[in-house]
Design a protein around this motif. Structure first.
Motif, PDB file in Angstrom:
ATOM      1  N   LYS A 112       0.740  -1.423   0.053  1.00  0.00           N
ATOM      2  CA  LYS A 112       0.272  -0.071   0.268  1.00  0.00           C
ATOM      3  C   LYS A 112       0.624   1.443   0.242  1.00  0.00           C
ATOM      4  N   ALA A 113       2.118   1.376   1.088  1.00  0.00           N
ATOM      5  CA  ALA A 113       2.728   2.584   1.363  1.00  0.00           C
ATOM      6  C   ALA A 113       3.782   2.711  -0.443  1.00  0.00           C
ATOM      7  N   VAL A 114       3.869   1.409  -0.877  1.00  0.00           N
ATOM      8  CA  VAL A 114       4.834   1.600  -2.451  1.00  0.00           C
ATOM      9  C   VAL A 114       3.489   2.535  -3.936  1.00  0.00           C
ATOM     10  N   GLU A 115       2.511   1.578  -3.461  1.00  0.00           N
ATOM     11  CA  GLU A 115       1.092   2.552  -4.219  1.00  0.00           C
ATOM     12  C   GLU A 115       1.405   3.651  -4.316  1.00  0.00           C
ATOM     13  N   GLN A 116       0.983   4.487  -2.604  1.00  0.00           N
ATOM     14  CA  GLN A 116       0.942   5.674  -2.735  1.00  0.00           C
ATOM     15  C   GLN A 116       1.747   6.419  -3.123  1.00  0.00           C
ATOM     16  N   GLY A 117       2.963   5.478  -2.500  1.00  0.00           N
ATOM     17  CA  GLY A 117       4.446   6.814  -3.158  1.00  0.00           C
ATOM     18  C   GLY A 117       4.285   7.005  -4.447  1.00  0.00           C
ATOM     19  N   LEU A 118       4.248   5.910  -5.594  1.00  0.00           N
ATOM     20  CA  LEU A 118       4.228   5.689  -6.816  1.00  0.00           C
ATOM     21  C   LEU A 118       3.713   6.609  -7.220  1.00  0.00           C
ATOM     22  N   ALA A 119       2.192   6.602  -6.505  1.00  0.00           N
ATOM     23  CA  ALA A 119       1.091   7.585  -7.431  1.00  0.00           C
ATOM     24  C   ALA A 119       1.870   9.096  -7.465  1.00  0.00           C
ATOM     25  N   ARG A 120       2.023   9.461  -5.594  1.00  0.00           N
ATOM     26  CA  ARG A 120       2.334  10.564  -5.984  1.00  0.00           C
ATOM     27  C   ARG A 120       3.406  11.305  -6.934  1.00  0.00           C
TER      28      ARG A 120
END
Length: 227
Positions: A112-120
């Motif tokens: 979840k953290a990786v997905e949100q970071g990549l989206a940012r």
């Protein structure tokens, strides 16, 4: 596919994170300390970095400060630690860290953290869409006399396939308004076959108010039914 860098002095954690992230389709580089992390960051552009806080040579927060000061903090950085305090996590966030994960890291929180970071990161690096300015066509120049003449001649209200009612606007407001309202109600009466129920629904008036209004305007109710 994203380019990721995992920085952690524990071999088991590096291998585990690398395996998980590779399975997700990402390209993963590994560094076991801050020195290797510096070399990797200077040589590559990363979409996201997973950075351990406690390392033997330089801690992760100090390395984060270096990148921020030198303009190399161009990607989201997720800090990781099993011993960090809340103050340490807050400091890292103030410097520019995107998120903080406490060890042992669960698979769900990691992804979840990786997905949100990549989206940012994608939102930051995607150039804004170029929208062509809308240039309004110049309005035609109409003289005041022509405007008055246009509206003073007639205002037509369709009553049937071939019927029209003219309105003379060169008269007192109340008379002009009464003439319009009479034609308005006659139009709806003709179209609804004289049904007061349907006319009331169309005009938004109660039946009692509608009857009173029609009598006041001198509308011929029988004419509406005949039409």
């Amino acid at each position: 596919m994203a380019n990721l860098l995992v920085v952690d002095d524990e071999l088991g954690i590096r291998d585990l994170l690398s395996e998980i992230l590779n399975d997700e389709g990402h390209s993963v580089d590994l560094a076991e300390n801050a020195t290797q992390a510096r070399i990797a960051r200077n040589a590559n552009e990363y979409d996201l970095v997973l950075l351990d806080i406690w390392m033997p040579d330089t801690d992760g927060v100090s390395l984060l400060k270096e990148w921020a000061a030198s303009g190399l903090l161009t990607m989201p950085v997720i800090m990781m630690s099993g011993h960090a305090t809340i103050d340490t996590a807050v400091d890292a966030t103030r410097i520019g860290a995107f998120a903080f994960l406490e060890k042992p890291i669960t698979l769900q929180k990691l992804l979840k953290a990786v997905e949100q970071g990549l989206a940012r990161h994608a939102a930051r690096t995607t150039p804004p869409a170029v929208v062509a300015p809308i240039v309004a066509a110049p309005a035609p120049v109409v003289s005041a006399d022509a405007t008055v003449q246009q509206f003073a001649v007639t205002m037509e209200l369709e009553q049937g396939p071939h019927a029209h009612q003219g309105f003379d606007l060169d008269r007192p407001l109340r008379e002009a308004r009464d003439g319009f309202e009479k034609a308005y109600f006659e139009f709806h009466l003709a179209r609804e076959g004289g049904s007061m129920t349907r006319v009331a629904e169309k005009t938004g008036l109660e039946r009692t108010h509608l009857y009173r209004k029609l009598r006041q305007l001198g509308v011929d109710l029988a004419r509406g039914k005949r039409n």
